[in-house]
Design an enzyme around this catalytic site. Structure first.
Site, PDB file in Angstrom:
ATOM      1  N   ARG A 161     -18.582   4.976  22.696  1.00  0.00           N
ATOM      2  CA  ARG A 161     -18.651   4.812  21.235  1.00  0.00           C
ATOM      3  C   ARG A 161     -17.652   5.711  20.533  1.00  0.00           C
ATOM      4  O   ARG A 161     -17.212   5.423  19.430  1.00  0.00           O
ATOM      5  CB  ARG A 161     -20.099   5.065  20.770  1.00  0.00           C
ATOM      6  CG  ARG A 161     -20.617   6.433  21.107  1.00  0.00           C
ATOM      7  CD  ARG A 161     -22.141   6.514  21.022  1.00  0.00           C
ATOM      8  NE  ARG A 161     -22.798   5.998  22.219  1.00  0.00           N
ATOM      9  CZ  ARG A 161     -24.116   5.948  22.386  1.00  0.00           C
ATOM     10  NH1 ARG A 161     -24.911   6.380  21.423  1.00  0.00           N
ATOM     11  NH2 ARG A 161     -24.633   5.477  23.506  1.00  0.00           N
ATOM     12  N   LYS A 190     -13.179  -1.335  25.328  1.00  0.00           N
ATOM     13  CA  LYS A 190     -13.393   0.032  25.841  1.00  0.00           C
ATOM     14  C   LYS A 190     -12.598   0.207  27.132  1.00  0.00           C
ATOM     15  O   LYS A 190     -12.792  -0.531  28.099  1.00  0.00           O
ATOM     16  CB  LYS A 190     -14.887   0.276  26.100  1.00  0.00           C
ATOM     17  CG  LYS A 190     -15.192   1.596  26.817  1.00  0.00           C
ATOM     18  CD  LYS A 190     -16.697   1.819  27.007  1.00  0.00           C
ATOM     19  CE  LYS A 190     -16.984   3.039  27.893  1.00  0.00           C
ATOM     20  NZ  LYS A 190     -18.414   3.247  28.150  1.00  0.00           N
ATOM     21  N   GLU A 199     -19.498   8.466  25.638  1.00  0.00           N
ATOM     22  CA  GLU A 199     -18.086   8.568  25.256  1.00  0.00           C
ATOM     23  C   GLU A 199     -17.495   7.253  24.781  1.00  0.00           C
ATOM     24  O   GLU A 199     -16.527   7.243  24.037  1.00  0.00           O
ATOM     25  CB  GLU A 199     -17.264   9.103  26.443  1.00  0.00           C
ATOM     26  CG  GLU A 199     -16.790   8.054  27.455  1.00  0.00           C
ATOM     27  CD  GLU A 199     -17.918   7.324  28.178  1.00  0.00           C
ATOM     28  OE1 GLU A 199     -19.033   7.856  28.223  1.00  0.00           O
ATOM     29  OE2 GLU A 199     -17.666   6.206  28.681  1.00  0.00           O
ATOM     30  N   ASP A 245     -15.586   1.080  34.094  1.00  0.00           N
ATOM     31  CA  ASP A 245     -15.896   1.370  32.690  1.00  0.00           C
ATOM     32  C   ASP A 245     -14.749   0.967  31.754  1.00  0.00           C
ATOM     33  O   ASP A 245     -14.812   1.205  30.555  1.00  0.00           O
ATOM     34  CB  ASP A 245     -16.249   2.857  32.531  1.00  0.00           C
ATOM     35  CG  ASP A 245     -17.253   3.108  31.412  1.00  0.00           C
ATOM     36  OD1 ASP A 245     -17.932   2.149  30.996  1.00  0.00           O
ATOM     37  OD2 ASP A 245     -17.347   4.262  30.954  1.00  0.00           O
ATOM     38  N   ASP A 278     -15.488   7.112  34.193  1.00  0.00           N
ATOM     39  CA  ASP A 278     -16.490   7.827  33.398  1.00  0.00           C
ATOM     40  C   ASP A 278     -17.354   8.700  34.307  1.00  0.00           C
ATOM     41  O   ASP A 278     -18.311   8.230  34.920  1.00  0.00           O
ATOM     42  CB  ASP A 278     -17.359   6.806  32.643  1.00  0.00           C
ATOM     43  CG  ASP A 278     -18.417   7.477  31.759  1.00  0.00           C
ATOM     44  OD1 ASP A 278     -18.352   8.715  31.580  1.00  0.00           O
ATOM     45  OD2 ASP A 278     -19.295   6.747  31.253  1.00  0.00           O
ATOM     46  N   ASP A 302     -21.535  12.058  27.784  1.00  0.00           N
ATOM     47  CA  ASP A 302     -21.559  10.789  28.532  1.00  0.00           C
ATOM     48  C   ASP A 302     -21.657   9.581  27.582  1.00  0.00           C
ATOM     49  O   ASP A 302     -21.471   8.446  28.010  1.00  0.00           O
ATOM     50  CB  ASP A 302     -22.741  10.798  29.508  1.00  0.00           C
ATOM     51  CG  ASP A 302     -22.597   9.738  30.596  1.00  0.00           C
ATOM     52  OD1 ASP A 302     -21.501   9.136  30.691  1.00  0.00           O
ATOM     53  OD2 ASP A 302     -23.571   9.512  31.345  1.00  0.00           O
ATOM     54  N   LYS A 311     -22.666  12.764  35.279  1.00  0.00           N
ATOM     55  CA  LYS A 311     -23.565  11.766  35.840  1.00  0.00           C
ATOM     56  C   LYS A 311     -24.012  12.177  37.239  1.00  0.00           C
ATOM     57  O   LYS A 311     -23.293  12.904  37.929  1.00  0.00           O
ATOM     58  CB  LYS A 311     -22.823  10.417  35.964  1.00  0.00           C
ATOM     59  CG  LYS A 311     -22.564   9.717  34.655  1.00  0.00           C
ATOM     60  CD  LYS A 311     -21.847   8.394  34.879  1.00  0.00           C
ATOM     61  CE  LYS A 311     -21.583   7.675  33.570  1.00  0.00           C
ATOM     62  NZ  LYS A 311     -22.804   7.232  32.867  1.00  0.00           N
TER      63      LYS A 311
HETATM   64  N1  BES Z   1     -20.315   3.683  30.838  1.00  0.00           N
HETATM   65  C1  BES Z   1     -21.628   4.127  30.559  1.00  0.00           C
HETATM   66  C2  BES Z   1     -22.621   2.975  30.462  1.00  0.00           C
HETATM   67  C3  BES Z   1     -23.082   2.392  31.766  1.00  0.00           C
HETATM   68  C4  BES Z   1     -23.906   3.099  32.611  1.00  0.00           C
HETATM   69  C5  BES Z   1     -22.730   1.104  32.099  1.00  0.00           C
HETATM   70  C6  BES Z   1     -24.348   2.528  33.793  1.00  0.00           C
HETATM   71  C7  BES Z   1     -23.196   0.524  33.269  1.00  0.00           C
HETATM   72  C8  BES Z   1     -23.995   1.237  34.121  1.00  0.00           C
HETATM   73  C9  BES Z   1     -21.669   4.871  29.228  1.00  0.00           C
HETATM   74  O1  BES Z   1     -20.545   5.606  28.935  1.00  0.00           O
HETATM   75  C10 BES Z   1     -22.798   5.828  29.307  1.00  0.00           C
HETATM   76  O2  BES Z   1     -22.723   6.724  30.086  1.00  0.00           O
HETATM   77  N2  BES Z   1     -23.814   5.611  28.478  1.00  0.00           N
HETATM   78  C11 BES Z   1     -24.964   6.436  28.483  1.00  0.00           C
HETATM   79  C12 BES Z   1     -25.345   6.706  27.060  1.00  0.00           C
HETATM   80  C13 BES Z   1     -26.393   7.772  26.915  1.00  0.00           C
HETATM   81  C14 BES Z   1     -25.835   9.121  27.285  1.00  0.00           C
HETATM   82  C15 BES Z   1     -26.883   7.787  25.482  1.00  0.00           C
HETATM   83  C16 BES Z   1     -26.081   5.689  29.223  1.00  0.00           C
HETATM   84  O3  BES Z   1     -26.184   4.477  29.060  1.00  0.00           O
HETATM   85  O4  BES Z   1     -26.789   6.332  29.972  1.00  0.00           O
HETATM   86 ZN    ZN Z   2     -18.798   4.943  29.746  1.00  0.00          ZN
HETATM   87 MN    MN Z   3     -20.593   7.545  29.754  1.00  0.00          MN
END
Ligand code: BES
Ligand code: ZN
Ligand code: MN
Length: 528
Positions: free
Chosen positions: A356, A270, A354, A293, A275, A352, A282
């Protein structure tokens, strides 16, 4: 017999001057006493038999008086010891002498290795050492002395410039030493790119970094831009990139160490260089950490860096979908439906989620290599941080042998992971009224539902997903990239579970070089 190898480690390929030299040589405690250096570290295992030399006598006395324990990491620091050339001496316990204990022992030295006056270190293993322990010690020295400098104007570079590893039996530990040094190069490459701020690590710059890796023997790199990605029909990936001024890049690396017809392992990283969350933006606190990220991508780059050094007889493909996730007038909106390269449609309920979306198209692309296995690596979910914290990465797999091989590689590399479930019931929440699937399910089991989403794009190829959201970087005062899981990936690729293979068990769907890699001693450490 006297034995000495010297290896230079460059953390980027551009740097003219080497960051650190590692030497392996024959060194008994008697000779260690006359090694001139700033810091002499004597690693003493439980059951240590003191010899007639001065260092042995010191250790024996300290043990007798209870001033030294040989538990891994317990230490006694000495200064200007008569008859010892080193300015500082640390006697440190290395317990059972395992790789894990060896790493613990070196990391316990803490600031002593990073101190500005420490330019030359000698690590001397008392007694016999294993290759794994030597490799782990080399990596721990690098880890403890690493400094990030790229965007600092008055950067104090790493003070440590030379590390001599002394053992009684160099030829026996040579392989462990070599892979340790190669891993240092790989891990530091990953840390460097992980740490760079997003404006110094755009998708284009990440692609340039991948291209520099193609200078190494047997590595090739192709970079696809927006037009080609559009031609390929990667609608999910393009949807994420829409909101950014930075053009996306799809990076394709190849390491060709075996015959063309040998099925490769495909690594997919990834590469979200920042992000923000997009329109589903966020909150501000700690949003800066979303520059990390792209640590999945960085781990793929670092793995190729190490492969370029080790030259094993395997084939590996690296795929990196790289872009920013930004809010903008053109950005993808919650509820938008896009068509992925697989033809499946996706309702983007949360912009968010993104990671996947960029990964699913790369996973579809991966099938064209007819891979032996596909492993994706991603800072995918906050939920994985809640589940496993910063110790173990999340491991998901549709194949038990592949899961076992990755788990085992993580243990061997001190870069551990933990298998999580993939029951089909977890996919229920991904149902959508307007597309073949939504990109999010509820909050419950968030790291698993993310993995279930990815699984819809892999068919029945042996596939694993590593969620490194908790392990790829540290926050707080020690904020910075860890370089994980380069260790796990390289160990997996080299088939470090050869005990398994020797035991005649069923081969795992892995690229394990069956014999010693043909080119193991090919030109190495020749990178500019
Ligand atoms: N890059 C983030 C995951 C992340 C968040 C990694 C905080 C480390 C610390 C990912 O893109 C994301 O935002 N995931 C969301 C998914 C949700 C919207 C279903 C998450 O984990 O909140
Ligand atoms: Zn992310
Ligand atoms: Mn995200």
């Amino acid at each position: 017999m006297h034995f000495c190898v010297r290896i230079k480690v460059h953390s980027t390929l551009k740097r003219k001057t080497p960051i650190m030299n590692f030497d392996l040589k024959t060194l008994e405690l008697t000779a260690a006493a006359s090694e001139k250096c700033d810091l002499l570290v004597v690693l003493i295992p439980e059951g240590f038999k003191p010899g007639p030399d001065a260092l042995s006598a010191l250790a024996a006395l300290a043990l007798k008086n209870g001033d030294l324990s040989l538990k891994a990491g317990k230490q006694l620091q000495l200064y200007q010891v008569p008859a010892v050339a080193a300015r500082r001496v640390v006697l440190v316990g290395v317990g059972d002498g395992s790789a894990r204990a060896s790493r613990q022992a070196v990391l316990a030295l803490g600031g002593a290795i990073k101190a500005p006056q420490t330019k030359r270190v000698v690590l001397c293993f008392a007694g016999t050492a294993t290759g794994d322990a030597v490799g782990a010690a080399v990596q721990a020295v690098a880890e403890a002395s690493y400094v990030y400098t790229t965007t600092k104007s008055k950067a104090e570079a790493r003070s440590l410039s030379r590390c001599v590893v002394g053992v009684a039996n160099p030829p026996e530990v040579r392989d462990g030493f070599d892979s340790g040094v190669a891993l240092v190069a790989g891990v530091e490459f990953a840390r460097e790119w992980g740490n760079r701020p997003a404006n110094h690590a755009t998708p284009s710059l990440l692609a340039d970094a991948a291209k520099t890796l193609a200078k190494l023997p047997r590595i090739q790199c192709k970079v696809h831009g927006p037009a080609e990605v559009s031609r390929l029909g990667m609608g999910a990936f393009m949807a994420v990139a829409r909101g950014s001024e930075e053009p996306l890049r799809f990076i394709e690396l190849r390491y060709n160490g075996a015959a063309k017809d040998k099925a490769p392992v495909v690594l997919v990283g990834k590469g979200i260089t920042f992000d923000t969350g997009g329109i589903s933006i966020k909150p501000a606190p700690e949003m800066d950490e979303m520059k990390f990220d792209m640590c999945g991508a960085a781990s793929v780059l670092g793995t190729f860096r190490a492969l370029g050094e080790l030259q094993p007889a395997i084939n590996v493909v690296g795929l990196i979908p790289a872009c920013e996730n930004m809010p903008d007038g053109r950005a993808v909106k919650p509820g938008d439906v896009v068509t992925s390269m697989s033809g499946q449609t996706i309702e983007i309920l949360n912009t968010d989620a993104e990671g996947r979306l960029v990964l699913c198209d790369a996973l579809t692309y991966a099938a064209r290599f007819k891979p032996a296995a596909v492993v994706d690596i991603a800072t995918l979910t906050g939920a994985c941080v809640i589940a496993l914290g910063g110790v173990r990465s999340g491991l998901f797999a549709n194949n038990d042998d592949l899961a076992a091989a990755l788990h085992q590689a993580g243990e061997a590399a001190q870069d551990p992971c933990w298998r999580m479930p993939l029951d089909d019931d977890y996919a229920d929440g991904l149902k959508s009224n307007f597309a073949d699937m939504g990109n999010v399910a509820g909050r419950a089991g968030g790291s698993i539902t993310a993995a279930k989403f990815l699984q819809k794009f892999v068919g029945d190829v042996p596939w694993a997903h590593l969620d490194i959201a908790g392990t790829a970087w540290r926050g707080g005062a020690a904020k910075g990239s860890t370089g994980r899981p380069v260790g796990l990936l390289v160990h997996y690729l080299l088939g470090h579970d050869q005990a398994h293979a020797r035991a005649g068990k069923k081969a795992v769907p892995a690229p394990h070089a069956t014999a010693k890699p043909a080119a193991k001693r090919a030109p190495r450490a020749k990178v500019a």
